[in-house]
Design an enzyme around this catalytic site. Structure first.
Site, PDB file in Angstrom:
ATOM      1  N   ASP A  34       0.856  -1.182   0.000  1.00 17.16           N
ATOM      2  CA  ASP A  34       0.000   0.000   0.000  1.00 17.16           C
ATOM      3  C   ASP A  34       0.898   1.240   0.000  1.00 17.16           C
ATOM      4  O   ASP A  34       1.889   1.319   0.723  1.00 17.16           O
ATOM      5  CB  ASP A  34      -0.911  -0.003   1.238  1.00 17.16           C
ATOM      6  CG  ASP A  34      -2.044   1.009   1.138  1.00 17.16           C
ATOM      7  OD1 ASP A  34      -3.211   0.604   1.065  1.00 17.16           O
ATOM      8  OD2 ASP A  34      -1.747   2.228   1.123  1.00 17.16           O
ATOM      9  N   ASN A  89     -12.988  -3.145   2.754  1.00 19.49           N
ATOM     10  CA  ASN A  89     -13.931  -2.044   2.920  1.00 19.49           C
ATOM     11  C   ASN A  89     -14.906  -2.077   1.740  1.00 19.49           C
ATOM     12  O   ASN A  89     -14.465  -2.089   0.582  1.00 19.49           O
ATOM     13  CB  ASN A  89     -13.190  -0.709   2.960  1.00 19.49           C
ATOM     14  CG  ASN A  89     -12.259  -0.601   4.158  1.00 19.49           C
ATOM     15  OD1 ASN A  89     -12.578  -1.071   5.238  1.00 19.49           O
ATOM     16  ND2 ASN A  89     -11.097   0.015   3.965  1.00 19.49           N
ATOM     17  N   GLY A  95     -15.471   3.036   4.297  1.00 19.75           N
ATOM     18  CA  GLY A  95     -14.128   3.546   4.035  1.00 19.75           C
ATOM     19  C   GLY A  95     -13.544   3.183   2.692  1.00 19.75           C
ATOM     20  O   GLY A  95     -12.362   3.438   2.444  1.00 19.75           O
ATOM     21  N   GLN A  96     -14.344   2.588   1.802  1.00 18.97           N
ATOM     22  CA  GLN A  96     -13.793   2.252   0.484  1.00 18.97           C
ATOM     23  C   GLN A  96     -13.565   3.523  -0.324  1.00 18.97           C
ATOM     24  O   GLN A  96     -14.460   4.377  -0.433  1.00 18.97           O
ATOM     25  CB  GLN A  96     -14.727   1.311  -0.283  1.00 18.97           C
ATOM     26  CG  GLN A  96     -14.113   0.834  -1.592  1.00 18.97           C
ATOM     27  CD  GLN A  96     -14.908  -0.271  -2.280  1.00 18.97           C
ATOM     28  OE1 GLN A  96     -16.013  -0.624  -1.851  1.00 18.97           O
ATOM     29  NE2 GLN A  96     -14.331  -0.821  -3.347  1.00 18.97           N
ATOM     30  N   HIS A 102     -10.381  -5.052  -3.226  1.00 14.64           N
ATOM     31  CA  HIS A 102      -9.041  -5.339  -2.701  1.00 14.64           C
ATOM     32  C   HIS A 102      -9.143  -5.788  -1.258  1.00 14.64           C
ATOM     33  O   HIS A 102      -9.996  -5.323  -0.512  1.00 14.64           O
ATOM     34  CB  HIS A 102      -8.113  -4.132  -2.832  1.00 14.64           C
ATOM     35  CG  HIS A 102      -8.687  -2.848  -2.310  1.00 14.64           C
ATOM     36  ND1 HIS A 102      -9.619  -2.122  -3.028  1.00 14.64           N
ATOM     37  CD2 HIS A 102      -8.493  -2.173  -1.157  1.00 14.64           C
ATOM     38  CE1 HIS A 102      -9.960  -1.038  -2.328  1.00 14.64           C
ATOM     39  NE2 HIS A 102      -9.298  -1.047  -1.182  1.00 14.64           N
ATOM     40  N   HIS A 104      -7.108  -5.707   2.189  1.00 11.55           N
ATOM     41  CA  HIS A 104      -5.992  -5.145   2.944  1.00 11.55           C
ATOM     42  C   HIS A 104      -5.401  -6.234   3.840  1.00 11.55           C
ATOM     43  O   HIS A 104      -6.144  -7.009   4.447  1.00 11.55           O
ATOM     44  CB  HIS A 104      -6.461  -4.019   3.869  1.00 11.55           C
ATOM     45  CG  HIS A 104      -6.980  -2.799   3.180  1.00 11.55           C
ATOM     46  ND1 HIS A 104      -6.210  -1.679   2.969  1.00 11.55           N
ATOM     47  CD2 HIS A 104      -8.202  -2.517   2.678  1.00 11.55           C
ATOM     48  CE1 HIS A 104      -6.951  -0.745   2.375  1.00 11.55           C
ATOM     49  NE2 HIS A 104      -8.164  -1.233   2.175  1.00 11.55           N
TER      50      HIS A 104
END
Ligand code: AMP
Ligand code: ZN
Length: 116
Positions: A34, A89, A95-96, A102, A104
């Protein structure tokens, strides 16, 4: 759903049009660091195919979804991390910010519960 969505950041990472530090790749997904890490280890596992959110995965994607979790564990292990949190998310209230599915993978520090 098309393989690739124009203007999608993660489609561009998958296509190697944007730089990323890859830690794993196969025919279905890639894993990379990230760019704005929230933990000492912060990886993203991303399907090659453009699926906007977890809500958009169909029945035919169930194998792929399981594969993303298997790769999350493998990628964490390759970074020397055995305790980690996996997060997906889904949509803005959760919170996307990037609408290409994806996972995390966060580790390397104590993770608090419940998440904010
Ligand atoms: P989310 O908020 O769940 O959609 O997560 C998006 C994540 O993508 C955030 O943690 C960002 O730091 C990360 N991110 C955004 N652009 C890039 C990029 N070009 N390479 C790597 N990570 C990125
Ligand atoms: Zn995409």
């Amino acid at each position: 759903m098309p393989m690739k969505s124009p203007g999608c950041i993660f489609c561009r990472v998958v296509a190697r049009e944007l730089p990323a530090t890859l830690v794993y790749e196969d025919d279905q997904c890639i894993a990379f660091e990230d760019v704005n890490p929230k933990a000492p280890c912060h990886l993203l596992v991303v399907p090659r195919r453009h699926i906007p959110t977890l809500n958009d995965g169909g029945e035919e994607d169930e194998g792929l979804l399981g594969h993303l979790l298997a790769v999350a564990s493998r990628a964490a292990r390759e970074k020397g991390v055995r305790s980690f949190r996996t997060v997906i998310n889904t949509n803005a209230d959760a919170g996307q910010t990037i609408y290409h599915l994806h996972v995390h993978v966060l580790g390397g520090r104590i993770m608090r519960w419940p998440p904010g």
